[in-house]
Design an enzyme around this catalytic site. Structure first.
Site, mmCIF file in Angstrom:
data_model
loop_
_atom_site.group_PDB
_atom_site.id
_atom_site.type_symbol
_atom_site.label_atom_id
_atom_site.label_comp_id
_atom_site.label_asym_id
_atom_site.label_seq_id
_atom_site.Cartn_x
_atom_site.Cartn_y
_atom_site.Cartn_z
ATOM 1 N N CYS A 25 -0.990 -4.520 1.158
ATOM 2 C CA CYS A 25 0.291 -4.595 1.667
ATOM 3 C C CYS A 25 0.957 -3.489 2.169
ATOM 4 O O CYS A 25 1.649 -3.415 3.043
ATOM 5 C CB CYS A 25 1.107 -5.657 0.726
ATOM 6 S SG CYS A 25 1.126 -4.839 -1.020
ATOM 7 N N HIS A 72 4.782 -4.867 -4.253
ATOM 8 C CA HIS A 72 4.434 -5.548 -3.050
ATOM 9 C C HIS A 72 5.530 -4.808 -1.790
ATOM 10 O O HIS A 72 6.695 -4.765 -2.174
ATOM 11 C CB HIS A 72 4.887 -7.011 -2.951
ATOM 12 C CG HIS A 72 4.432 -7.777 -1.691
ATOM 13 N ND1 HIS A 72 3.175 -7.926 -1.422
ATOM 14 C CD2 HIS A 72 4.889 -8.263 -0.680
ATOM 15 C CE1 HIS A 72 2.884 -8.663 -0.221
ATOM 16 N NE2 HIS A 72 4.049 -8.732 0.182
#
Length: 349
Positions: free
Chosen positions: A26, A237
């Site tokens: 990510c 994330h």
């Protein structure tokens, strides 16, 4: 090592975004999608320049050649991690300052050297350490140099409530890692006040385990410039973030939505995970497969219900709203016009 490319209509032009499967890299994709979406960097005007707002004195300034950006071939459907790294490396090299003075060139070479050690980590995850004092506050580590060189703002929403003096005192200006160490130390202390302070700090971490607080969401909404593209960090994330008409949205990169043209953004307006999917123009998205269907009275009624729901959610955030009553009224009027004007009401049955 292969990632699917999703093509969307962004600011009137067909634009690619890179999607990911479960446990994808990510950080790399969040950065690359910012570079892909700011393809109009050189054509903008006003305060926010290509998704980049000027930083405080002493910080890196944008290169004179324009914000680094990426474009892919129009038929590109798959892209490898190596290709993404190559594009990213070219963008970083393009940030070389035009000033040929020895000091700036040496500083640039040092930044490039530091960046080369960080790039491999983008495929697995970056170690960033938040501070709880501001949405842009992080402990400066070599990982941060990538965002600075590319003029990509990095945000989080994990802040202490200033109306809780005990938490403010217990957390202070510490980073997450420092706060964890403090909690361990305080638990072993003989001073009851230190033990109590450690318990307050521990309670703060437990109550905000989602790493997004109401105070953080308010400050992020207020501080992020309109139209700015950045990266949002939460729970290890990284997501591509944009602010549109006073609201925050995260780019949907789940590969499961690859074929869903109406699912591009996800609203960020609540700390409890409640969100709504939107299309590329930030209109509420509906069930898959309905995009080409004829608009029925029930669909129109559902759109109005959804719109009212979004307004209600916005009003819940009233303490951190940056819109005046007049601006909000104009915004709602424009959104209602955009929803109904292209699709006239069908005859009353």
């Amino acid at each position: 090592d292969f990632y699917c490319v999703k093509w969307i209509r962004w600011r009137g032009e067909r634009t690619p975004v890179v999607t990911q499967s479960e446990n994808g890299p990510c950080p790399l994709l969040a950065i690359m999608n910012v570079l892909l979406l700011r393809w109009k960097a050189r054509g903008g005007s006003g305060g926010v320049w290509g998704g980049y707002s000027p930083k405080s004195p002493g910080e890196l300034s944008p290169p004179s050649s324009g914000c680094p950006q990426v474009k892919l071939p129009p038929q590109k459907e798959l892209i490898t991690a190596e290709e993404l790294m190559a594009h990213l490396g070219n963008c970083i090299l393009a940030t070389q300052p035009q000033d040929t003075s020895e000091g700036l060139q040496l500083n640039f070479q040092q930044n490039i050297s530091d960046t080369m050690t960080v790039l491999p980590k983008l495929s697995t995850g970056l170690d960033v350490n938040v501070r709880f004092t501001g949405v842009s506050d992080f402990e400066y580590t070599p990982e941060c140099i990538v965002f600075d060189l590319l003029n990509i703002p990095l945000y989080h929403g994990w802040l202490v409530d200033p109306q809780s003096p005990e938490q403010v005192q217990a957390v202070g200006k510490l980073s997450y890692n420092q706060l964890v160490e403090k909690i361990i130390t305080c638990k072993q202390a003989s001073d009851s006040s230190l033990v109590s302070e450690g318990l307050v700090a521990e309670q703060f971490l437990e109550s905000s385990a989602s790493q997004l607080t109401f105070q953080g969401l308010c400050e992020l909404t207020a501080r992020a410039p309109e139209g700015e593209l950045g990266v949002f960090f939460r729970n290890n994330h990284f997501s591509t973030l944009v602010k549109h008409k006073g609201h925050l949205y995260l780019l949907v990169t789940d590969q499961g939505f690859l074929q869903e043209e109406g699912v591009v953004w996800e609203s960020l307006h609540s700390v409890d995970g409640d969100s709504c999917f939107c299309d590329t123009d930030f209109h509420l998205s509906h069930a898959p497969g309905k995009q080409g269907a004829t608009t029925s009275p029930l669909d129109l009624q559902q759109r109005q219900v959804d719109q009212d729901y979004m307004v209600a959610l916005s009003l819940q955030q009233e303490p951190c709203s940056v819109l005046s009553d007049l601006e909000l009224a104009r915004q709602l009027q424009q959104e209602e016009y955009e929803q109904h004007h292209p699709h006239p009401h069908p005859p009353h049955p």
